[in-house]
Design an enzyme around this catalytic site. Structure first.
Site, short mmCIF file in Angstrom:
data_model
loop_
_atom_site.label_atom_id
_atom_site.label_comp_id
_atom_site.label_asym_id
_atom_site.label_seq_id
_atom_site.Cartn_x
_atom_site.Cartn_y
_atom_site.Cartn_z
N GLY A 129 0.75 -1.13 -0.03
CA GLY A 129 0.07 0.07 -0.11
C GLY A 129 0.64 1.13 -0.09
O GLY A 129 2.12 1.24 0.18
N ARG A 130 0.07 2.30 0.07
CA ARG A 130 0.99 3.67 0.13
C ARG A 130 1.68 3.86 1.23
O ARG A 130 2.74 4.37 1.12
CB ARG A 130 -0.17 4.90 -0.05
CG ARG A 130 -0.72 5.27 -1.14
CD ARG A 130 -1.87 6.25 -1.32
NE ARG A 130 -3.11 5.38 -0.99
CZ ARG A 130 -4.13 4.94 -1.73
NH1 ARG A 130 -4.18 5.09 -2.70
NH2 ARG A 130 -5.21 4.34 -1.08
N GLY B 172 -1.06 1.65 12.79
CA GLY B 172 -1.52 2.88 12.05
C GLY B 172 -2.84 2.79 11.36
O GLY B 172 -3.30 4.10 10.82
N THR B 173 -3.29 1.53 10.99
CA THR B 173 -4.48 1.37 10.44
C THR B 173 -5.60 2.18 11.00
O THR B 173 -5.58 2.29 12.06
CB THR B 173 -4.80 0.00 10.15
OG1 THR B 173 -3.75 -0.79 9.59
CG2 THR B 173 -6.02 -0.30 9.44
N THR B 174 -6.67 2.82 10.22
CA THR B 174 -7.72 3.47 10.84
C THR B 174 -8.95 2.90 10.24
O THR B 174 -8.83 1.86 9.35
CB THR B 174 -7.84 5.03 10.34
OG1 THR B 174 -7.80 5.03 8.78
CG2 THR B 174 -6.37 5.61 10.82
N HIS C 11 -9.03 14.42 2.00
CA HIS C 11 -8.07 13.11 1.64
C HIS C 11 -8.02 12.86 0.20
O HIS C 11 -9.28 13.14 -0.36
CB HIS C 11 -8.06 12.12 2.55
CG HIS C 11 -7.59 12.16 4.18
ND1 HIS C 11 -8.36 12.77 4.90
CD2 HIS C 11 -6.46 11.78 4.53
CE1 HIS C 11 -7.65 12.75 6.11
NE2 HIS C 11 -6.43 12.36 5.97
N LYS D 224 -9.05 6.72 -0.12
CA LYS D 224 -9.17 6.72 1.23
C LYS D 224 -10.36 6.00 1.43
O LYS D 224 -11.60 6.55 0.85
CB LYS D 224 -9.10 7.95 1.92
CG LYS D 224 -9.18 7.75 3.44
CD LYS D 224 -8.63 8.92 4.26
CE LYS D 224 -8.82 8.72 5.81
NZ LYS D 224 -7.61 7.59 6.25
N THR E 89 -8.07 10.75 12.31
CA THR E 89 -7.46 11.93 12.67
C THR E 89 -8.60 12.85 13.24
O THR E 89 -8.78 13.29 14.43
CB THR E 89 -6.42 12.66 11.99
OG1 THR E 89 -5.61 11.80 11.57
CG2 THR E 89 -5.80 13.85 12.52
P1 NAD Z 1 -3.52 1.40 0.90
O1 NAD Z 1 -5.04 1.12 0.46
O2 NAD Z 1 -2.79 2.07 -0.18
O3 NAD Z 1 -2.70 0.24 1.20
C1 NAD Z 1 -3.61 -0.82 2.11
C2 NAD Z 1 -2.44 -2.20 1.93
O4 NAD Z 1 -3.16 -3.23 2.99
C3 NAD Z 1 -2.84 -2.53 0.52
O5 NAD Z 1 -1.57 -2.93 -0.23
C4 NAD Z 1 -3.82 -4.07 0.77
O6 NAD Z 1 -3.60 -4.85 -0.25
C5 NAD Z 1 -3.45 -4.26 2.15
N1 NAD Z 1 -4.52 -4.88 2.75
C6 NAD Z 1 -5.87 -4.81 2.71
N2 NAD Z 1 -6.22 -5.89 3.48
C7 NAD Z 1 -5.30 -6.64 3.99
C8 NAD Z 1 -5.37 -7.80 4.86
N3 NAD Z 1 -6.22 -8.29 5.28
N4 NAD Z 1 -4.02 -8.21 5.31
C9 NAD Z 1 -2.81 -7.53 4.90
N5 NAD Z 1 -2.85 -6.53 4.09
C10 NAD Z 1 -3.96 -5.90 3.51
O7 NAD Z 1 -3.78 2.37 2.35
P2 NAD Z 1 -2.67 3.23 2.62
O8 NAD Z 1 -3.03 4.69 2.28
O9 NAD Z 1 -1.40 2.63 2.55
O10 NAD Z 1 -3.29 3.40 4.25
C11 NAD Z 1 -3.45 2.17 5.06
C12 NAD Z 1 -3.98 2.43 6.22
O11 NAD Z 1 -3.33 3.19 7.17
C13 NAD Z 1 -5.52 3.25 6.27
O12 NAD Z 1 -6.46 2.58 7.05
C14 NAD Z 1 -5.19 4.83 6.37
O13 NAD Z 1 -6.21 5.26 6.80
C15 NAD Z 1 -4.13 4.55 7.44
N6 NAD Z 1 -3.09 5.52 7.39
C16 NAD Z 1 -2.82 5.84 8.76
C17 NAD Z 1 -1.74 7.16 9.04
C18 NAD Z 1 -1.34 7.39 10.37
O14 NAD Z 1 -0.43 8.24 10.68
N7 NAD Z 1 -1.81 6.22 11.35
C19 NAD Z 1 -1.46 7.61 7.75
C20 NAD Z 1 -1.90 7.09 6.48
C21 NAD Z 1 -2.64 6.32 6.51
#
Ligand code: NAD
Length: 243
Positions: A11-12, A74-76, A131, A135, A142
């Site tokens: 992911g990102r 970090g996941t939300t 965002h 998203k 946040t």
């Molecule tokens: P994204 O969609 O780009 O990446 C998520 C990744 O997780 C993907 O590669 C997907 O294939 C994978 N995934 C999905 N289900 C899965 C599972 N069951 N097991 C393993 N991997 C799985 O999202 P992102 O932009 O990288 O953001 C990820 C999470 O982090 C989101 O919840 C986002 O809101 C959160 N986030 C938090 C912060 C922070 O500072 N806490 C900052 C940015 C993003």
């Protein structure tokens, strides 16, 4: 060097973490994503980091508890049930759980708490977040946390506030907190809290332009949490921002 397992590696955020890992003295021993088995990597790592999808956090926390590994989340976008399921494991492992790992946003949390206390009920809070169009949750983690901070500072219960307002006519109740989630383009993350009062308004804004800020915060948390006593920690603990 700290050895980490990274969940959501494709992911990102996963990519942002991999890009800075070496510079932040972290070795990624397992970069896993949907469908991968976390167990071999968990056995090898010192700490796991989760930036994936809300459904994936509790199963990973369960495995971390089984293998006695600390977890940085970090996941939300977790449902109340998922939050409860994850929280259970805070009795078994040290965990840092933060909806936003940026230092600037954590300063925003602090300033919003102060402002909400200092400004009286006649200053109406409105929360605006924006965002990128991919998203998956809204409002953001946040924004939810900002809401909790304002609520706590004002002594409000969740029942006394409203999340957003659709077609509201008439007078705005003093206890309402409007939440507005905008989605579009490639915006990394903007959050504004406005306190609109009689004759003036105050706006506190944070704008993230690079995911590196979250990645650095998460890796700092990973270094910090290794060897800590079992329990739940916030990013404020890592950054030393508690009053
Ligand atoms: P994204 O969609 O780009 O990446 C998520 C990744 O997780 C993907 O590669 C997907 O294939 C994978 N995934 C999905 N289900 C899965 C599972 N069951 N097991 C393993 N991997 C799985 O999202 P992102 O932009 O990288 O953001 C990820 C999470 O982090 C989101 O919840 C986002 O809101 C959160 N986030 C938090 C912060 C922070 O500072 N806490 C900052 C940015 C993003």
């Amino acid at each position: 060097m700290v050895k980490i397992l990274l969940n959501g590696a494709r992911g990102r955020m996963g990519q942002a973490i991999q890009a800075i890992a070496a510079a932040e003295e972290v070795e990624i021993v397992a970069a896993i994503d949907m469908g991968d088995d976390p167990v071999p990597g968990l056995k090898e790592c010192e700490v796991a980091i989760d930036f994936s999808f809300h459904e994936a956090t509790a199963p990973l926390a369960k495995l971390c508890a089984e293998y006695g590994k600390p977890l940085v989340i970090g996941t939300t976008g977790h449902t109340p049930e998922e939050k409860e399921a994850v929280a259970e494991y805070t009795a078994q492992i040290p965990m840092v759980w933060a909806g936003n790992f940026s230092t600037g946003v954590n300063l925003l949390f602090y300033l919003v708490g102060k402002a909400a206390k200092i400004l009286g009920r006649e200053y109406h809070p409105e929360l605006i977040e924006m965002h990128h169009c991919h998203k998956k949750d809204a409002p953001s983690g946040t924004a939810e946390h900002l809401l909790e901070i304002i609520r706590a500072a004002r002594g409000l219960t969740p029942e006394q506030e409203m999340h957003g307002r659709k077609g509201l006519v008439g007078e705005r109740p003093d206890d309402e907190i409007g939440v507005h989630a905008l989605r579009g383009g490639d915006v990394v993350g903007d959050h504004t809290v406005m306190f609109a009062g009689p004759g003036e308004r105050i706006e506190l804004t944070h704008k993230a332009s690079d995911r590196r800020i979250f990645a650095q915060g998460a890796l700092r948390a990973a270094h910090w949490v290794v060897g800590k006593p079992i329990g739940l920690y916030r990013i404020e603990d890592v950054l030393g921002l508690r009053d």
